[in-house]
Scaffold this active site. Sequence first.
Site, PDB file in Angstrom:
ATOM      1  N   TYR A   1     -12.625  -2.253  12.809  1.00  0.00           N
ATOM      2  CA  TYR A   1     -13.174  -1.103  12.079  1.00  0.00           C
ATOM      3  C   TYR A   1     -14.623  -0.812  12.441  1.00  0.00           C
ATOM      4  O   TYR A   1     -14.954   0.325  12.760  1.00  0.00           O
ATOM      5  CB  TYR A   1     -13.011  -1.294  10.562  1.00  0.00           C
ATOM      6  CG  TYR A   1     -11.565  -1.139  10.164  1.00  0.00           C
ATOM      7  CD1 TYR A   1     -11.044   0.106   9.869  1.00  0.00           C
ATOM      8  CD2 TYR A   1     -10.691  -2.230  10.172  1.00  0.00           C
ATOM      9  CE1 TYR A   1      -9.694   0.274   9.570  1.00  0.00           C
ATOM     10  CE2 TYR A   1      -9.344  -2.075   9.875  1.00  0.00           C
ATOM     11  CZ  TYR A   1      -8.851  -0.821   9.574  1.00  0.00           C
ATOM     12  OH  TYR A   1      -7.527  -0.658   9.291  1.00  0.00           O
TER      13      TYR A   1
ATOM     14  N   GLN B   1       0.799  -1.224   0.000  1.00  0.00           N
ATOM     15  CA  GLN B   1       0.000   0.000   0.000  1.00  0.00           C
ATOM     16  C   GLN B   1       0.831   1.275   0.000  1.00  0.00           C
ATOM     17  O   GLN B   1       0.319   2.331  -0.369  1.00  0.00           O
ATOM     18  CB  GLN B   1      -0.963  -0.025   1.195  1.00  0.00           C
ATOM     19  CG  GLN B   1      -1.983  -1.158   1.082  1.00  0.00           C
ATOM     20  CD  GLN B   1      -2.911  -1.242   2.273  1.00  0.00           C
ATOM     21  OE1 GLN B   1      -2.631  -1.942   3.236  1.00  0.00           O
ATOM     22  NE2 GLN B   1      -4.026  -0.538   2.231  1.00  0.00           N
TER      23      GLN B   1
ATOM     24  N   GLU C   1      -4.842  -2.539  14.251  1.00  0.00           N
ATOM     25  CA  GLU C   1      -5.356  -1.540  13.302  1.00  0.00           C
ATOM     26  C   GLU C   1      -6.673  -0.996  13.829  1.00  0.00           C
ATOM     27  O   GLU C   1      -7.508  -1.743  14.336  1.00  0.00           O
ATOM     28  CB  GLU C   1      -5.668  -2.135  11.913  1.00  0.00           C
ATOM     29  CG  GLU C   1      -4.485  -2.475  11.084  1.00  0.00           C
ATOM     30  CD  GLU C   1      -4.870  -3.019   9.695  1.00  0.00           C
ATOM     31  OE1 GLU C   1      -5.969  -2.719   9.193  1.00  0.00           O
ATOM     32  OE2 GLU C   1      -4.047  -3.763   9.137  1.00  0.00           O
TER      33      GLU C   1
ATOM     34  N   TRP D   1      -4.513   2.785  11.978  1.00  0.00           N
ATOM     35  CA  TRP D   1      -4.402   2.622  10.538  1.00  0.00           C
ATOM     36  C   TRP D   1      -4.840   3.926   9.913  1.00  0.00           C
ATOM     37  O   TRP D   1      -6.017   4.244  10.022  1.00  0.00           O
ATOM     38  CB  TRP D   1      -5.249   1.449  10.023  1.00  0.00           C
ATOM     39  CG  TRP D   1      -5.060   1.282   8.550  1.00  0.00           C
ATOM     40  CD1 TRP D   1      -5.752   1.898   7.545  1.00  0.00           C
ATOM     41  CD2 TRP D   1      -4.042   0.492   7.920  1.00  0.00           C
ATOM     42  NE1 TRP D   1      -5.237   1.553   6.328  1.00  0.00           N
ATOM     43  CE2 TRP D   1      -4.190   0.699   6.528  1.00  0.00           C
ATOM     44  CE3 TRP D   1      -3.023  -0.335   8.385  1.00  0.00           C
ATOM     45  CZ2 TRP D   1      -3.347   0.070   5.598  1.00  0.00           C
ATOM     46  CZ3 TRP D   1      -2.190  -0.957   7.460  1.00  0.00           C
ATOM     47  CH2 TRP D   1      -2.373  -0.754   6.093  1.00  0.00           C
TER      48      TRP D   1
ATOM     49  N   HIS E   1       1.145  -9.428   4.397  1.00  0.00           N
ATOM     50  CA  HIS E   1      -0.035  -8.544   4.341  1.00  0.00           C
ATOM     51  C   HIS E   1      -0.547  -8.554   2.890  1.00  0.00           C
ATOM     52  O   HIS E   1      -0.515  -7.540   2.199  1.00  0.00           O
ATOM     53  CB  HIS E   1       0.326  -7.143   4.832  1.00  0.00           C
ATOM     54  CG  HIS E   1      -0.859  -6.276   5.183  1.00  0.00           C
ATOM     55  ND1 HIS E   1      -0.990  -5.638   6.393  1.00  0.00           N
ATOM     56  CD2 HIS E   1      -1.968  -5.935   4.468  1.00  0.00           C
ATOM     57  CE1 HIS E   1      -2.122  -4.941   6.406  1.00  0.00           C
ATOM     58  NE2 HIS E   1      -2.732  -5.095   5.248  1.00  0.00           N
TER      59      HIS E   1
ATOM     60  N   ASN F   1      -1.498 -10.917   8.322  1.00  0.00           N
ATOM     61  CA  ASN F   1      -2.578  -9.939   8.479  1.00  0.00           C
ATOM     62  C   ASN F   1      -3.887 -10.460   7.894  1.00  0.00           C
ATOM     63  O   ASN F   1      -3.937 -10.833   6.712  1.00  0.00           O
ATOM     64  CB  ASN F   1      -2.207  -8.644   7.752  1.00  0.00           C
ATOM     65  CG  ASN F   1      -3.293  -7.579   7.882  1.00  0.00           C
ATOM     66  OD1 ASN F   1      -3.454  -6.981   8.944  1.00  0.00           O
ATOM     67  ND2 ASN F   1      -4.054  -7.364   6.829  1.00  0.00           N
ATOM     68  N   GLU F   2      -4.916 -10.465   8.686  1.00  0.00           N
ATOM     69  CA  GLU F   2      -6.287 -10.692   8.234  1.00  0.00           C
ATOM     70  C   GLU F   2      -6.456 -11.808   7.199  1.00  0.00           C
ATOM     71  O   GLU F   2      -6.896 -11.560   6.077  1.00  0.00           O
ATOM     72  CB  GLU F   2      -6.874  -9.400   7.652  1.00  0.00           C
ATOM     73  CG  GLU F   2      -6.973  -8.284   8.659  1.00  0.00           C
ATOM     74  CD  GLU F   2      -7.768  -7.077   8.142  1.00  0.00           C
ATOM     75  OE1 GLU F   2      -8.132  -7.056   6.964  1.00  0.00           O
ATOM     76  OE2 GLU F   2      -8.019  -6.163   8.936  1.00  0.00           O
TER      77      GLU F   2
ATOM     78  N   GLU G   1      -5.589   1.857  -1.310  1.00  0.00           N
ATOM     79  CA  GLU G   1      -6.609   1.140  -0.546  1.00  0.00           C
ATOM     80  C   GLU G   1      -7.194   0.006  -1.408  1.00  0.00           C
ATOM     81  O   GLU G   1      -8.371  -0.029  -1.718  1.00  0.00           O
ATOM     82  CB  GLU G   1      -7.672   2.117  -0.043  1.00  0.00           C
ATOM     83  CG  GLU G   1      -8.837   1.509   0.724  1.00  0.00           C
ATOM     84  CD  GLU G   1      -8.493   0.611   1.908  1.00  0.00           C
ATOM     85  OE1 GLU G   1      -7.452   0.820   2.542  1.00  0.00           O
ATOM     86  OE2 GLU G   1      -9.270  -0.326   2.165  1.00  0.00           O
ATOM     87  N   TRP G   2      -6.309  -0.913  -1.822  1.00  0.00           N
ATOM     88  CA  TRP G   2      -6.722  -2.154  -2.483  1.00  0.00           C
ATOM     89  C   TRP G   2      -7.674  -1.879  -3.658  1.00  0.00           C
ATOM     90  O   TRP G   2      -7.365  -1.034  -4.491  1.00  0.00           O
ATOM     91  CB  TRP G   2      -7.298  -3.122  -1.442  1.00  0.00           C
ATOM     92  CG  TRP G   2      -6.355  -3.325  -0.278  1.00  0.00           C
ATOM     93  CD1 TRP G   2      -6.567  -2.974   1.033  1.00  0.00           C
ATOM     94  CD2 TRP G   2      -5.031  -3.898  -0.299  1.00  0.00           C
ATOM     95  NE1 TRP G   2      -5.483  -3.317   1.800  1.00  0.00           N
ATOM     96  CE2 TRP G   2      -4.536  -3.876   1.021  1.00  0.00           C
ATOM     97  CE3 TRP G   2      -4.200  -4.453  -1.313  1.00  0.00           C
ATOM     98  CZ2 TRP G   2      -3.269  -4.362   1.375  1.00  0.00           C
ATOM     99  CZ3 TRP G   2      -2.950  -4.934  -0.957  1.00  0.00           C
ATOM    100  CH2 TRP G   2      -2.499  -4.891   0.354  1.00  0.00           C
TER     101      TRP G   2
HETATM  102  C1  GBH Z   1      -7.714  -3.621   6.712  1.00  0.00           C
HETATM  103  O1  GBH Z   1      -8.733  -4.413   6.238  1.00  0.00           O
HETATM  104  C2  GBH Z   1      -6.436  -3.965   6.028  1.00  0.00           C
HETATM  105  O2  GBH Z   1      -5.590  -4.746   6.849  1.00  0.00           O
HETATM  106  C3  GBH Z   1      -5.713  -2.774   5.498  1.00  0.00           C
HETATM  107  O3  GBH Z   1      -4.744  -3.185   4.585  1.00  0.00           O
HETATM  108  C4  GBH Z   1      -6.695  -1.800   4.900  1.00  0.00           C
HETATM  109  O4  GBH Z   1      -6.085  -0.754   4.226  1.00  0.00           O
HETATM  110  C5  GBH Z   1      -7.543  -1.291   5.996  1.00  0.00           C
HETATM  111  O5  GBH Z   1      -8.130  -2.311   6.711  1.00  0.00           O
HETATM  112  C6  GBH Z   1      -8.649  -0.343   5.543  1.00  0.00           C
HETATM  113  O6  GBH Z   1      -9.526  -0.985   4.703  1.00  0.00           O
HETATM  114  O7  GBH Z   1     -18.850  -1.897   5.683  1.00  0.00           O
HETATM  115  O8  GBH Z   1     -18.859  -1.254   7.952  1.00  0.00           O
HETATM  116  O9  GBH Z   1     -19.147  -3.524   7.443  1.00  0.00           O
HETATM  117  C7  GBH Z   1      -9.959  -4.136   6.828  1.00  0.00           C
HETATM  118  C8  GBH Z   1     -11.032  -4.975   6.273  1.00  0.00           C
HETATM  119  C9  GBH Z   1     -13.211  -5.076   5.553  1.00  0.00           C
HETATM  120  C10 GBH Z   1     -12.778  -3.980   7.631  1.00  0.00           C
HETATM  121  C11 GBH Z   1     -14.568  -4.584   5.531  1.00  0.00           C
HETATM  122  C12 GBH Z   1     -14.176  -3.486   7.642  1.00  0.00           C
HETATM  123  C13 GBH Z   1     -16.404  -3.730   6.615  1.00  0.00           C
HETATM  124  C14 GBH Z   1     -16.833  -2.454   7.156  1.00  0.00           C
HETATM  125  N1  GBH Z   1     -12.343  -4.537   6.463  1.00  0.00           N
HETATM  126  N2  GBH Z   1     -15.017  -4.030   6.700  1.00  0.00           N
HETATM  127  S1  GBH Z   1     -18.549  -2.269   7.054  1.00  0.00           S
END
Ligand code: GBH
Length: 438
Positions: free
Chosen positions: A279, A23, A349, A389, A115, A155-156, A396-397
């Site tokens: 998150y 990233q 994160e 984070w 990652h 990671n994840e 962002e992927w």
């Molecule tokens: C992480 O993934 C990654 O490790 C990182 O690389 C990435 O940049 C960062 O988070 C930000 O995306 O729509 O409210 O249900 C996080 C993966 C996937 C977290 C989807 C929250 C759903 C939020 N996530 N997710 S919601």
Amino acid sequence: MATNPISQFPSDFLWGVSTSAHQIEGAAGEREPSVWDAFSAEPGRIKDGSTAATAPDHYHRYREDVALLSGLGVDAYRFSVSWPRVRSEGGLDFYDRLVDELCGAGVRPVPTLFHWDLPVTLDWLERDTAARFAEYVSVVAERLGDRVKKWITINEPAEHTLFGHALGAHAPGRQLMFDALPAAHHQLLAHGLGVQALRAAGADDIGIANSHGPTWPASREQGDLEAAGFYDLLLNRMFSDPVLLGEYPEGVGDLMPGDVSADLKVIGEPLDWYGINYYAPTRVGAPQGEDIEFGGLTIPAELPFSVREIEGYPVTDFGWPVVPEGLTELLTGFAERFGDRLPPVVITENGCSYEGVDDQERITYLDGHLRALHRAMEAGVDVRGYFVWSLLDNFEWAEGFARRFGLVHVDYDTLERTPKASYAWLRDGLRSRQRTGG
Ligand code: GBH
């Protein structure tokens, strides 16, 4: 605003920020390709058509970025080591320089060893990839282990399995639905073998970074409760239970490739701490018979659950709800469920996407989540650290550069870094800490 919540935390609490190699590094031409390079080159995969070939160019600007870290006053920096870069001529030298620079600045290096940027010639559907991972971990540990104390294996794996192998929204772009599960098992096995390799190199401060969030059933109706339970199994418990208890939740083991009982002993290798990326909660109900667009994803109709909007909370630019109390709920739930099998927790994160340099919303987000974290600690959960984070705006992927998670703004034309209001807020909060020993 009331006093900064940071001042309430114990003086030995570990404060940091996180990034990942693909990233931020750029310099894609100076290493072997990863699955993400291949995926991003396919038209239509990345929303803004971008690739991470240059990104914030951290590979060439790491000194400036380490200066930003020391200006921020964090104790630690979580970055990831790119496996394809380590396989390339001179690649490990970069991490050697980075670690030296961090140590010189008094910032503790906390590398994540995977990652999502798998070398393009490898495949998580192959069991052998786990063994290859452990070999690579040994090489990195041998080179950096004199200065790196704290390690993160992977990671994840949940997201990498779901998005990358089941739904096809992330690299390597496979849409295997439930046939993606071996990719999860092999990543978990890689984690366990990675722990063994790190132990063999003398490491005694090892964790994982698993993504977790509470699953909220859409209603109390049977169909919604079942669907939510299934989602929770797939996204949370399938990854926490083997790591913390050495077993898959009931029924999941049968879906995995072959007899996994010996593997589970490896996967359940004791950890020194458990990393959680948080998150938001997810609201889940019974399937609705049609594809759903959600959080940048398409959830196909044939899945046995559907993801619903969470109402009554503010949302970030990404549309993710801002629910600080979800973090308290998650952590107290973990402590209850795992008891003394849960080692100390580190939030590896937490953060949000918002536009702009005067990012008051990010300050509100971080402030709220730190208070929620502190409440979990008051309730008895043993939490030892927190990483935001992210340090920089980055790739962002599948969203490309459209989402900005940084404490520091990056101008993608000039690559100029500009600290945001949230950077100053975190810096001031960290300065307000009570220092021990004078
Ligand atoms: C992480 O993934 C990654 O490790 C990182 O690389 C990435 O940049 C960062 O988070 C930000 O995306 O729509 O409210 O249900 C996080 C993966 C996937 C977290 C989807 C929250 C759903 C939020 N996530 N997710 S919601």
